[in-house]
Write an enzyme that holds these catalytic residues in place. Structure first.
Site, mmCIF file in Angstrom:
data_model
loop_
_atom_site.group_PDB
_atom_site.id
_atom_site.type_symbol
_atom_site.label_atom_id
_atom_site.label_comp_id
_atom_site.label_asym_id
_atom_site.label_seq_id
_atom_site.Cartn_x
_atom_site.Cartn_y
_atom_site.Cartn_z
ATOM 1 N N CYS A 51 6.737 -40.399 0.831
ATOM 2 C CA CYS A 51 6.753 -39.100 0.140
ATOM 3 C C CYS A 51 7.183 -37.956 1.041
ATOM 4 O O CYS A 51 7.375 -36.830 0.595
ATOM 5 C CB CYS A 51 5.384 -38.795 -0.463
ATOM 6 S SG CYS A 51 4.134 -38.365 0.751
ATOM 7 N N CYS A 68 -1.513 -42.811 3.155
ATOM 8 C CA CYS A 68 -1.018 -41.486 2.796
ATOM 9 C C CYS A 68 -1.656 -41.086 1.461
ATOM 10 O O CYS A 68 -2.135 -41.932 0.709
ATOM 11 C CB CYS A 68 0.501 -41.488 2.658
ATOM 12 S SG CYS A 68 1.165 -39.846 2.289
ATOM 13 N N ASP A 103 -13.274 -35.569 7.346
ATOM 14 C CA ASP A 103 -12.949 -36.657 8.254
ATOM 15 C C ASP A 103 -13.620 -36.370 9.594
ATOM 16 O O ASP A 103 -13.421 -35.306 10.163
ATOM 17 C CB ASP A 103 -11.430 -36.743 8.446
ATOM 18 C CG ASP A 103 -11.063 -37.726 9.545
ATOM 19 O OD1 ASP A 103 -11.188 -38.934 9.306
ATOM 20 O OD2 ASP A 103 -10.683 -37.279 10.639
ATOM 21 N N ASP A 149 -5.703 -36.350 11.330
ATOM 22 C CA ASP A 149 -7.063 -36.138 10.833
ATOM 23 C C ASP A 149 -7.064 -35.394 9.496
ATOM 24 O O ASP A 149 -7.896 -35.644 8.628
ATOM 25 C CB ASP A 149 -7.890 -35.341 11.861
ATOM 26 C CG ASP A 149 -8.084 -36.131 13.139
ATOM 27 O OD1 ASP A 149 -7.925 -37.367 13.095
ATOM 28 O OD2 ASP A 149 -8.380 -35.507 14.177
ATOM 29 N N GLU A 178 -16.865 -40.054 4.979
ATOM 30 C CA GLU A 178 -16.800 -41.492 5.200
ATOM 31 C C GLU A 178 -18.199 -42.056 5.418
ATOM 32 O O GLU A 178 -19.040 -41.421 6.044
ATOM 33 C CB GLU A 178 -15.952 -41.785 6.436
ATOM 34 C CG GLU A 178 -14.496 -41.491 6.234
ATOM 35 C CD GLU A 178 -13.771 -41.449 7.566
ATOM 36 O OE1 GLU A 178 -12.941 -42.309 7.807
ATOM 37 O OE2 GLU A 178 -14.065 -40.545 8.361
ATOM 38 N N CYS A 201 4.927 -39.776 6.553
ATOM 39 C CA CYS A 201 5.028 -40.772 5.489
ATOM 40 C C CYS A 201 6.486 -40.982 5.087
ATOM 41 O O CYS A 201 7.158 -40.036 4.655
ATOM 42 C CB CYS A 201 4.212 -40.335 4.280
ATOM 43 S SG CYS A 201 4.345 -41.509 2.905
ATOM 44 N N CYS A 252 -0.150 -40.322 -1.002
ATOM 45 C CA CYS A 252 0.662 -40.882 -2.086
ATOM 46 C C CYS A 252 0.331 -42.347 -2.306
ATOM 47 O O CYS A 252 0.873 -42.969 -3.218
ATOM 48 C CB CYS A 252 2.146 -40.715 -1.779
ATOM 49 S SG CYS A 252 2.723 -41.772 -0.445
HETATM 50 ZN ZN LIG Z 1 3.114 -40.422 1.325
#
Ligand SMILES: [Zn+2]
Length: 405
Positions: free
Chosen positions: A341, A321, A185, A348, A269, A338, A323
């Site tokens: 989860c 996230c 990232d 970052d 990216e 999050c 998840c």
């Molecule tokens: Zn999550």
């Protein structure tokens, strides 16, 4: 594939004079070749070809005797550059419906390199660079050349001289079994963050040098226009720019080398898409340029080593996230938390994990020739399983925290 090796040269005072003289003559030849083409076109409505210009040069050499003090390939290369400038001009004409800038004349300062296209150069028994018509120049060969040298260019950057060898080499065979995937990232708070938990910061000396650069810039604008002090300040500034740019390159080369040596596949990216999405401000575009260079270093080193390099969709990497839940954050929000989860980690770092996931998905969905062995990804182990996460050595503990701990 072609690769460029660049080394610092240490010419003597006399050699510098000869090099400067050669650059000046080549610059004059370049500009007069442009004039010839222009005149010829206005008279005959037809372009003057490289072959014709080479013929004129041959004739000129029999009259202008000092042209013999420059290696014939170096002179021919000047005409090749004119030819390239013209081809680009015609291409732009086509693309822009007849509107394109005519190839420009170069001034002495801007014409800063010469090229030996096949021969006339070598390295002697003492490790010096031999250049036909110029001599044996001291050279710092800080790394070995792998492959076959095709061309040799001499370049002047402000007051320093360099040699660039263009080298043809065989890239390594592709590694099709992927044991480890890295997501990168490129962020605002640190230079880059890796999915193994490592934030990478610009080194202190680089940050200091950048601060010095800003000071020098201020000093320059405080000097009176046209004064000798202003000139001095300008030269000092451009030297500092060069130095910072070299330090930055050096740092990025080291980091990209470490990354390519440690992983079988790397995902980052796609900055081109990212740029279209994000708004533009100056400091941002400068840092983007730095990332672009960094990722291009990874890309070519990966290609050399037979490692897979992928650009992934950058959309919402900081809002998601691992998840799959959406975790919206403002630009200032540095922490990812999050609700779905329970993962709490730096923004970052989670982005890097999301990039990694996207890279893994890309391999699975689009690249059937690769075999994925990597098991460190969140969806491989079940993202909610805290114990399993902790047992993965590549995930640094300080980067991860979970609710309930
Ligand atoms: Zn999550």
């Amino acid at each position: 594939m072609l690769k460029t090796y660049k080394y610092r040269l240490y010419p003597t005072r006399k050699q510098k004079e000869k090099l400067d003289w050669t650059l000046n003559i080549c610059c004059i030849l370049y500009n007069s070749a442009l004039v010839d083409r222009k005149n010829h076109y206005e008279r005959d409505k037809r372009s003057l070809s490289y072959g014709k210009q080479a013929g004129i040069l041959k004739h000129d050499k029999s009259i202008i005797l000092y042209l013999k003090d420059i290696h014939s390939q170096v002179l021919q290369d000047v005409l090749i550059r004119v030819e390239k400038a013209y081809k680009a001009f015609y291409r732009r004409l086509k693309e822009k419906n007849g509107k394109a800038g005519y190839p420009r004349f170069k001034n002495m300062g801007r014409y800063n390199s010469i090229t030996y296209t096949q021969s006339g150069f070598g390295i002697d028994a003492h490790g010096k660079l031999t250049l036909s018509k110029i001599g044996h120049i001291k050279l710092k060969l800080h790394r070995n050349i792998n492959g076959i040298i095709k061309t040799c260019s001499i370049k002047k950057e402000i007051d320093k001289w360099y040699v660039c060898f263009s080298v043809e080499y065989e890239p390594a065979a592709k590694k099709t079994v992927i044991n480890s995937v890295l997501g990168i990232d490129v962020g605002l708070s640190s230079f880059a963050t890796l999915s193994d938990g490592d934030p990478i910061d610009n080194p202190k000396h680089l940050r200091k040098a950048e601060l010095r650069l800003i000071k020098k810039q201020k000093r320059l604008s405080s000097k009176k226009r046209g004064s000798s002090n202003r000139n001095k300040a300008r030269l000092s500034l451009s030297r500092a720019h060069k130095k910072v740019s070299n330090q930055r390159k050096d740092f990025q080369h080291k980091v990209s080398r470490r990354i390519v040596d440690s992983y079988d596949a790397v995902g980052a990216e796609d900055l081109q898409i990212k740029n279209m999405v994000k708004n533009h401000c100056l400091s941002k575009s400068i840092s983007d340029a730095g990332w672009g260079q960094f990722l291009s270093y990874i890309e070519y080193k990966a290609e050399e080593a037979g490692i897979l390099y992928m650009r992934v969709n950058p959309r919402n990497t900081s809002q998601e996230c691992t998840c799959g839940a959406s975790v919206p954050k403002t630009l200032e929000g540095r922490t990812h938390s999050c609700p779905s989860c329970g993962l709490i980690a730096s923004r970052d770092y989670v982005s890097a994990l999301v990039v990694k996931q996207r890279a893994i998905n890309k391999i699975r969905q689009e690249l059937p020739e690769y075999t994925l062995v990597e098991t460190g990804s969140m969806d491989d182990i079940g993202y909610g399983d805290i114990a399993a996460l902790k047992s993965i050595p590549s995930l640094k503990q300080e980067a991860l925290q979970f609710i309930g701990e």
